[in-house]
Scaffold this active site. Structure first.
Site, PDB file in Angstrom:
ATOM      1  N   ASP A 139       0.924  -1.281  -0.056  1.00 32.71           N
ATOM      2  CA  ASP A 139       0.123  -0.015  -0.072  1.00 32.71           C
ATOM      3  C   ASP A 139       1.035   1.200  -0.047  1.00 32.71           C
ATOM      4  O   ASP A 139       1.416   1.673   0.882  1.00 32.71           O
ATOM      5  CB  ASP A 139      -0.914  -0.116   1.210  1.00 32.71           C
ATOM      6  CG  ASP A 139      -1.644   1.364   1.421  1.00 32.71           C
ATOM      7  OD1 ASP A 139      -1.653   1.898   0.540  1.00 32.71           O
ATOM      8  OD2 ASP A 139      -2.458   1.323   2.489  1.00 32.71           O
ATOM      9  N   GLU A 155      -7.192   0.472  -4.458  1.00 34.75           N
ATOM     10  CA  GLU A 155      -7.152   0.324  -3.133  1.00 34.75           C
ATOM     11  C   GLU A 155      -8.630  -0.269  -2.483  1.00 34.75           C
ATOM     12  O   GLU A 155      -8.532  -0.887  -1.867  1.00 34.75           O
ATOM     13  CB  GLU A 155      -6.725   1.696  -2.582  1.00 34.75           C
ATOM     14  CG  GLU A 155      -5.249   1.904  -2.601  1.00 34.75           C
ATOM     15  CD  GLU A 155      -5.112   3.453  -2.441  1.00 34.75           C
ATOM     16  OE1 GLU A 155      -5.886   4.165  -1.920  1.00 34.75           O
ATOM     17  OE2 GLU A 155      -3.981   3.910  -2.799  1.00 34.75           O
ATOM     18  N   ASP A 206     -12.906   5.540   1.162  1.00 39.07           N
ATOM     19  CA  ASP A 206     -11.559   5.527   1.610  1.00 39.07           C
ATOM     20  C   ASP A 206     -11.255   6.901   1.720  1.00 39.07           C
ATOM     21  O   ASP A 206     -11.079   7.497   0.859  1.00 39.07           O
ATOM     22  CB  ASP A 206     -10.671   4.623   0.912  1.00 39.07           C
ATOM     23  CG  ASP A 206      -9.155   4.712   0.981  1.00 39.07           C
ATOM     24  OD1 ASP A 206      -8.678   5.441   2.004  1.00 39.07           O
ATOM     25  OD2 ASP A 206      -8.515   3.870   0.302  1.00 39.07           O
TER      26      ASP A 206
HETATM   27 MG   LIG Z   1      -4.596   4.606   1.682  1.00 39.93          MG
END
Ligand SMILES: [Mg+2]
Ligand SMILES: Nc1ncnc2c1ncn2[C@@H]1O[C@H](COP(=O)(O)OP(=O)(O)O)[C@@H](O)[C@H]1O
Lengths: 622, 178
Positions: A25, A183, A205
């Protein structure tokens, strides 16, 4: 060769050979690396047991580079050379950026903005590569071997330029990218596995610098992104900024120098995070002028000054629902991702919007990395038959061409499932015209000027004809990473001319080589050793794949002499891989790929046939 | 049945060539095919298989998109009979429909000018209903009556309605942007 394992369990490729793959990530604020070990995804910590790596890179005066917490601690001391939130600059030009309160010396360069540092001019790609290098060595140390590859996550809303830049950064860090993964999709993978959920889910998110909202449908192990929206310049940082401005106003401070700005932004962030669990926070700081800041920020005040930011996330949310053709009531669950979703005001607003309590049982910092690790494990071919699933993703923004009058003609509409190809025919508008220019753009707006320019190219060598007689077919192909290539060919005359454009913001091999040589002392040797190593890995993986394919289908799909030819080619490659001539290895890899194309074709046909006959229904179930 | 890269979309998914498709069966066939050909299955394979996988996955997605959307599916069915409903030469649509179309357009413009999200949303719902009716009509014309020319008109109407619905969505999005 996951496929082999699906078609015929039990004949999988060397099951004992676990391939080391990780999920990364690469966040605006924090980055993480995770991996699946013994069937369990877990985040890999640094030597001091910390999971997060602050995405902060400092170029030290002595020529060294420090990344993470140490660099973060020096932010206010050395703001020009300490780069935070570099993800915001990825694939962006100077004009795309909101430069207010950015303490860096930014250079307007074609394609992508650059930063002037103590180590000279750095591209955001190079800065990101520093972060990736640290994560890579962290992983290789923790896992005890070289990585075969990584799945790297990007915001779903990232455009072409930003995705390409991310891939280039990985290349620069010596990481083989198995796939760029959105993501929110990664988050859904993490949640989907843990809870066996089915139905329509929204993934909300809110990280440090980006906001993403995606609507996904999860069913029978298929993760399908129905739509995606967001704001690539909205996140927790903006809440810090609001507090910062509030402090300036309350304390009646004049405009500050970069050092004090950094200092106060840090304090603002601490206060924001503190307010997640407390009714009020104190902000105290001593500025370089000697002035003292000492303020109390109550939760009510905080909610008031950030209300508009919270609301700003709801417009894209509404759009995403509309694009998916869904009403709020049809959403079964809302997954919260990103450190900023810890804020009560966010949880409250999202809960109210969707009329349900959002899911927060997984650590919002780690969800994305965990999901990416799971996907990396699948792509590396470590999963056994039956527990694979399929991930069907879409492109976030429409791709098109400029046509007459500065207008955009959409070729691939947004939210098309990838991989996708679309073709459109164009013609010449002048008699005897022998060349035609194309301008590739990305975006939803009607005017080219409002879209992002990706590339320009020209098709030459069109045979002279009367206007309107030529038939020029332009094909857009978007691959499974969401990356685009465009080709054009004239069809009437039989004279074919074709071009493939790599978008202009992508790095050329030469640039990569230069950056690599700048990053390493013994560049020359490094490059050779690396090239050799890369080719050996490539050869090995091809040999393994072919051996498994032969064992499984050699008998059924190949004549004896065909098989001999392939085996001879493999033997030759095996021998070359023992040597040190990387070019020779590469040539043989290519030759072998050519040679085995008909075999691959037959296998593919057979698999498609089996899918149609419904023999593999079970392989779709998790 | 030998899978053929250039096979008919319906054949590819093993479905009867009709306007009424079993959505669940289509989804299922699409996923089954993708499970075999998707690049994620070949991330670790040789170049030859990677390339083929991308071509196949692209082809399967194209067929799926075509069959999944009613407008494209109807157009595709007509094209197989040599009728290009959305081609350049088209017969005019009935005056009545065009009048209705103009009314809606005006409604859109008025609501846009007045920045009236409520009216826009109402119009969105009206158009959604209209699209459903036209889709039902297509099923009748294509599957039961074999009324190809009438169906070609309906396809064009449906495209009008969908284009308008898109514009309404854009207008709504623009309102939310500022
Ligand atoms: Mg993030
Ligand atoms: N307890 C908390 N309360 C409020 N915000 C938090 C908290 N913890 C972290 N954050 C914020 O989350 C953001 C970072 O989120 P993260 O998911 O790591 O971002 P990114 O994905 O951009 O790297 C920062 O703005 C940080 O201040």
């Amino acid at each position: 060769m996951a496929l082999l394992q699906i078609s015929e369990p039990g004949t999988s490729t060397a099951p004992h050979q676990h391939r080391l793959a990780v999920g990364i990530d690469l966040g605006t604020t924090n980055s993480l690396v995770a991996s699946v070990q013994s069937g369990l995804a877990r985040v890999l910590d640094d030597e001091r047991g910390r999971a997060l790596l602050p995405s902060v890179v400092r170029y030290l005066p002595d020529g060294g580079v420090s990344v993470g917490y140490e660099a973060q601690a020096r932010q206010s001391e050395d703001p020009h050379n300490t780069i935070v939130s570099v993800k915001r600059f990825m694939g962006r030009g100077l004009k795309d950026l909101d430069k207010a309160n950015v303490p860096y010396r930014l250079l307007d360069e074609p394609g992508m903005v650059k930063l002037k540092t103590a180590h000279g001019v750095k591209s955001p790609v190079e800065v990101s590569a520093e972060i990736l290098r640290v994560l890579r060595s962290r992983a290789e140390r923790a896992l005890g071997g070289e990585l075969v590859g990584a799945v790297i996550t990007v915001p779903a809303y990232f455009d072409e330029a930003q995705r390409q830049a991310t891939k280039d950064a990985a290349r620069l860090a010596g990481i083989n990218v198995l796939r760029l993964l959105n993501e929110p999709t990664a988050a859904a993978i993490a949640y989907g596995l843990d809870h066996g959920v089915e139905g329509v889910y929204a993934v909300y998110d809110l990280g440090g610098g980006t906001f993403d909202i995606s609507i996904l449908r999860l069913s029978k192990g298929v993760f399908e992104v129905l739509s995606t929206h967001g704001d690539s310049a909205l996140g927790g940082d903006d809440f810090d900024q609001r507090i910062f401005c509030w402090v300036l106003e309350e304390a009646k401070l004049p405009p500050l120098d970069p050092r004090d700005t950094r200092l106060l932004l840090g304090k603002a962030r601490e206060a924001k995070e503190y307010l997640t669990d407390h009714p009020e926070a104190h902000i105290t700081a001593v500025l370089s002028s000697g002035d003292i800041v000492d303020l109390r920020l109550g939760l009510d005040d905080f909610n008031r000054i950030t209300q508009s930011l919270v609301n700003k996330t709801l417009a894209p949310t509404r759009k995403a629902l509309r694009d998916a053709g869904l009403e709020v009531e049809e959403v079964q669950g809302v997954v919260m991702v990103g450190g900023a979703t810890r804020m009560p005001c966010i949880r409250h607003a999202v809960g109210e919007f969707f009329a349900q309590t959002p899911l927060t049982n997984l650590d919002p910092d780690k969800v994305v990395a965990l999901g990416a690790a799971v996907q990396a494990d699948v792509l590396a071919g470590n999963k056994q038959s039956g527990d694979d699933w399929l991930l069907l993703d879409v492109i976030p923004l429409s791709l098109g061409l400029e046509v007459m009058g500065g207008l955009t003609e959409k070729i691939v509409p947004r939210n098309s499932t990838i991989p996708v190809a679309r073709a459109q025919e164009f013609t010449t508008f002048k008699d005897g015209q022998t060349a035609m220019g194309f301008h590739v753009v990305q975006g939803e707006r009607e005017l080219v000027a409002d879209c992002r320019s990706l590339a320009r190219f020209e098709l030459r060598g069109i045979p002279p004809m009367v206007a309107g007689a030529a038939r020029i077919r332009v094909t857009f192909q978007v691959d499974a990473d969401g990356l685009l290539s465009v080709s054009a060919r004239e069809q009437v005359s039989g004279v074919e001319a074709a071009v493939v454009v790599k978008p202009s913001y992508g790095l050329s091999d030469g640039e990569i080589a230069r950056m690599l040589s700048e990053a390493h002392a013994h560049a020359e040797e490094d490059m050779k050793a690396r090239a050799l190593n890369e080719q050996r890995v490539e050869a090995q993986s091809l040999l393994t794949a072919l051996a498994a394919a032969l064992a499984q289908d050699g008998e059924a799909l190949l004549a004896a002499d065909e098989r001999h030819v392939i085996e001879a080619g493999m033997a030759k490659l095996r021998a070359l891989a023992e040597g040190t001539e990387h070019l020779a290895i590469r040539a043989q890899v290519e030759a072998l790929n050519q040679l085995t194309t008909p075999f691959a074709q037959r296998r593919m046909d057979r698999n498609v046939r089996q899918a149609l006959a419904g023999q593999n229904v079970d392989s779709l179930r998790v | 049945m030998t899978p053929d890269f250039s096979a008919d979309h319906f054949t590819l998914f093993g479905l009867p060539a009709a306007f009424r498709v079993d959505g669940a069966a289509l989804d299922q066939a699409w996923r089954q095919l993708q499970a075999q050909v998707h690049p994620d299955r070949y991330a670790h394979a040789g170049e030859a298989e990677k390339r083929l996988s991308m071509q196949w996955a692209t082809r399967v997605n194209e067929a799926y998109q075509t069959l999944r959307e009613p407008l494209r599916r109807a157009d595709y069915l007509l094209q197989r009979r040599g009728i290009h409903a959305l081609g350049e030469r088209q017969t005019a649509l009935p005056a009545e429909f065009l009048m209705q179309q103009m009314e809606w357009r005006e409604g859109l413009q008025d609501a846009q000018q007045a920045r009236d999200a409520g009216s826009l949303d109402a119009l969105r719902r009206v158009l959604k209903r209209e699209a459903t009716q036209l889709t039902d009509l297509l099923a009748q014309q294509l599957d039961a009556e074999g009324a190809w020319d009438a169906a070609a008109d309906t396809v064009r109407k449906l495209r009008f309605v969908q284009k308008l619905a898109e514009d309404v969505n854009l207008a709504l999005a623009a309102l939310e942007d500022d």
